[in-house]
Write an enzyme that holds these catalytic residues in place. Structure first.
Site, short mmCIF file in Angstrom:
data_model
loop_
_atom_site.label_atom_id
_atom_site.label_comp_id
_atom_site.label_asym_id
_atom_site.label_seq_id
_atom_site.Cartn_x
_atom_site.Cartn_y
_atom_site.Cartn_z
N LYS A 13 7.20 -28.42 15.35
CA LYS A 13 7.77 -29.21 16.45
C LYS A 13 9.28 -28.95 16.56
O LYS A 13 9.79 -28.71 17.65
CB LYS A 13 7.54 -30.72 16.23
CG LYS A 13 6.09 -31.11 16.02
CD LYS A 13 5.92 -32.60 15.79
CE LYS A 13 6.59 -33.14 14.56
NZ LYS A 13 6.03 -32.67 13.28
N ARG A 88 5.89 -42.22 16.43
CA ARG A 88 5.04 -41.87 15.29
C ARG A 88 4.08 -42.98 14.91
O ARG A 88 3.32 -42.82 13.96
CB ARG A 88 5.95 -41.64 14.09
CG ARG A 88 6.13 -40.20 13.69
CD ARG A 88 7.28 -40.21 12.73
NE ARG A 88 7.16 -39.22 11.73
CZ ARG A 88 7.93 -38.14 11.69
NH1 ARG A 88 8.78 -37.89 12.66
NH2 ARG A 88 7.84 -37.31 10.70
N ARG A 127 10.08 -24.01 3.50
CA ARG A 127 11.18 -24.17 4.46
C ARG A 127 12.53 -24.20 3.74
O ARG A 127 12.68 -24.81 2.69
CB ARG A 127 11.01 -25.48 5.24
CG ARG A 127 12.28 -25.84 6.03
CD ARG A 127 12.08 -26.84 7.09
NE ARG A 127 11.50 -28.08 6.62
CZ ARG A 127 11.06 -29.04 7.44
NH1 ARG A 127 11.15 -28.88 8.75
NH2 ARG A 127 10.54 -30.15 6.97
N ARG A 160 14.85 -29.21 1.73
CA ARG A 160 14.90 -30.66 1.99
C ARG A 160 14.24 -31.41 0.85
O ARG A 160 13.20 -30.98 0.35
CB ARG A 160 14.15 -30.95 3.31
CG ARG A 160 15.08 -31.12 4.50
CD ARG A 160 14.37 -31.21 5.80
NE ARG A 160 13.32 -32.21 5.91
CZ ARG A 160 12.66 -32.50 7.05
NH1 ARG A 160 12.98 -31.85 8.16
NH2 ARG A 160 11.71 -33.40 7.09
N ARG A 171 3.37 -37.18 3.17
CA ARG A 171 3.72 -37.20 4.60
C ARG A 171 2.48 -36.91 5.45
O ARG A 171 2.31 -37.48 6.53
CB ARG A 171 4.81 -36.16 4.88
CG ARG A 171 6.18 -36.62 4.41
CD ARG A 171 7.16 -35.49 4.27
NE ARG A 171 7.46 -34.78 5.48
CZ ARG A 171 8.08 -33.60 5.52
NH1 ARG A 171 8.47 -33.02 4.41
NH2 ARG A 171 8.32 -33.02 6.67
P1 AP5 Z 1 9.38 -27.21 11.70
O1 AP5 Z 1 9.56 -26.64 13.05
O2 AP5 Z 1 10.57 -27.82 11.05
O3 AP5 Z 1 8.15 -28.22 11.69
P2 AP5 Z 1 8.09 -29.73 12.15
O4 AP5 Z 1 6.78 -29.92 12.83
O5 AP5 Z 1 9.32 -30.09 12.93
O6 AP5 Z 1 8.04 -30.42 10.74
P3 AP5 Z 1 9.04 -31.46 10.05
O7 AP5 Z 1 8.74 -31.49 8.60
O8 AP5 Z 1 10.46 -31.19 10.41
O9 AP5 Z 1 8.55 -32.73 10.75
P4 AP5 Z 1 8.45 -34.11 10.21
O10 AP5 Z 1 7.86 -34.71 11.41
O11 AP5 Z 1 7.74 -34.43 8.97
O12 AP5 Z 1 9.96 -34.41 9.78
P5 AP5 Z 1 11.09 -35.25 10.49
O13 AP5 Z 1 12.35 -34.56 10.24
O14 AP5 Z 1 10.71 -35.61 11.87
O15 AP5 Z 1 8.81 -26.05 10.79
C1 AP5 Z 1 8.49 -26.21 9.41
C2 AP5 Z 1 8.62 -24.86 8.70
O16 AP5 Z 1 7.68 -23.93 9.24
C3 AP5 Z 1 9.99 -24.18 8.84
O17 AP5 Z 1 10.26 -23.49 7.66
C4 AP5 Z 1 9.80 -23.20 10.00
O18 AP5 Z 1 10.67 -22.11 9.88
C5 AP5 Z 1 8.34 -22.80 9.83
N1 AP5 Z 1 7.67 -22.59 11.12
C6 AP5 Z 1 7.81 -23.34 12.24
N2 AP5 Z 1 7.00 -22.89 13.22
C7 AP5 Z 1 6.32 -21.85 12.70
C8 AP5 Z 1 5.32 -20.96 13.22
N3 AP5 Z 1 4.85 -21.12 14.46
N4 AP5 Z 1 4.83 -19.99 12.41
C9 AP5 Z 1 5.29 -19.87 11.15
N5 AP5 Z 1 6.23 -20.66 10.59
C10 AP5 Z 1 6.74 -21.64 11.35
O19 AP5 Z 1 11.03 -36.62 9.65
C11 AP5 Z 1 11.45 -36.68 8.30
C12 AP5 Z 1 11.37 -38.13 7.83
O20 AP5 Z 1 12.23 -38.97 8.63
C13 AP5 Z 1 9.98 -38.79 7.95
O21 AP5 Z 1 9.15 -38.50 6.85
C14 AP5 Z 1 10.37 -40.27 8.05
O22 AP5 Z 1 10.70 -40.79 6.79
C15 AP5 Z 1 11.64 -40.24 8.89
N6 AP5 Z 1 11.34 -40.35 10.33
C16 AP5 Z 1 11.63 -39.43 11.30
N7 AP5 Z 1 11.20 -39.85 12.49
C17 AP5 Z 1 10.62 -41.06 12.28
C18 AP5 Z 1 9.95 -41.99 13.13
N8 AP5 Z 1 9.78 -41.74 14.44
N9 AP5 Z 1 9.47 -43.11 12.58
C19 AP5 Z 1 9.63 -43.40 11.27
N10 AP5 Z 1 10.23 -42.55 10.40
C20 AP5 Z 1 10.73 -41.40 10.91
#
Ligand code: AP5
Length: 218
Positions: A13, A88, A127, A160, A171
């Site tokens: 995402k 979420r 990552r 991270r 997660r």
């Molecule tokens: P990436 O693009 O970063 O994937 P992502 O789907 O964004 O995954 P995240 O881990 O960043 O999402 P998340 O939702 O858990 O974390 P967030 O920061 O929102 O890609 C991941 C890896 O794969 C990278 O290495 C990339 O290079 C690689 N990649 C990407 N696309 C690829 C492809 N097509 N092919 C191959 N490789 C690829 O949240 C973190 C924390 O914050 C949560 O756990 C929670 O505690 C808190 N939080 C955030 N938002 C909320 C909310 N709305 N409500 C409550 N808590 C929240």
């Protein structure tokens, strides 16, 4: 273009949001990035959020809804936005509906990135993120030219704290229990579009371009 990107952690995402924001000139709003910035700055919000984030749990709904609602009121969101990682939970989705109603707006499309569990685990544990500019790499899929160094700004790459295998698995459980019900919520509203998050970055971006032109968003 007013988009929500939905999918498990590691679905890609954030990676697609960065590309789409540049392509379509709309702001990328990641609640995860906003929370991590608050942790980095030692803000009281960050102190409160850190304990949840480190364990892979969700930060309480009222906190996150407040953050998103404030951000959506900003002038740069008038022409559209990409919401990444928000909403979420069902409560957050309802909070988003309220916030958008308040600014006379709505969602055009919710893109659901369907991704296998093993793909997500491999992506997240591999990552690496730039400490300076925040750009994301993957040790195998998207490696930097020089190990441990960001191609874009020369910053140091780090893992991270919530990308360890144990926390990633938690997660994914949290996602199944609390976020997956949003698929039915948005399906019912007729705005959900499923795409494969397992595709590589360029392939997925090409699919999204087609989806946008079919939906007459571009
Ligand atoms: P990436 O693009 O970063 O994937 P992502 O789907 O964004 O995954 P995240 O881990 O960043 O999402 P998340 O939702 O858990 O974390 P967030 O920061 O929102 O890609 C991941 C890896 O794969 C990278 O290495 C990339 O290079 C690689 N990649 C990407 N696309 C690829 C492809 N097509 N092919 C191959 N490789 C690829 O949240 C973190 C924390 O914050 C949560 O756990 C929670 O505690 C808190 N939080 C955030 N938002 C909320 C909310 N709305 N409500 C409550 N808590 C929240």
């Amino acid at each position: 273009m007013r988009l929500v990107l939905l999918g498990p952690p590691g679905a890609g995402k954030g990676t697609q949001s960065v590309i789409l924001a540049k392509q379509y000139k709309v702001p990328h709003i990641s609640t995860g990035d906003i929370l991590r910035e608050s942790v980095k700055n030692g803000a009281s919000l960050g102190l409160k959020a850190k304990s949840y984030m480190d364990k892979g749990e969700l930060v309480p709904d009222d906190v996150v809804i407040g953050i998103a609602a404030e951000r959506l009121k900003m002038a740069d969101c008038k022409g559209g936005f990409i919401l990444d990682g928000f909403p979420r939970t069902l409560k957050q989705a309802e909070g988003l509906d309220e916030a958008l109603k308040g600014i006379g707006s709505g969602i055009d499309l919710v893109l659901y990135f369907e991704t296998g569990e093993q793909v997500a685990i491999t992506r997240l544990t591999g990552r690496r993120v730039c400490r300076k500019c925040g750009f994301n790499y993957h040790i195998k899929n998207i490696p930097p030219k020089k190990e441990g160094i960001c191609d874009k700004c020369g910053g140091e790459l780090f893992q991270r704290p919530d990308d360890t295998e144990t926390t990633v698995r938690n997660r994914l459980v949290v996602y199944e229990q609390q976020t997956k019900p949003l698929i039915a919520y948005y399906e019912k509203k007729g705005v959900l579009k499923k795409v494969s998050g397992d595709l590589d970055v360029q392939e997925l971006n090409d699919v999204l371009s087609k989806v946008f032109s079919e939906a007459q968003l571009v």
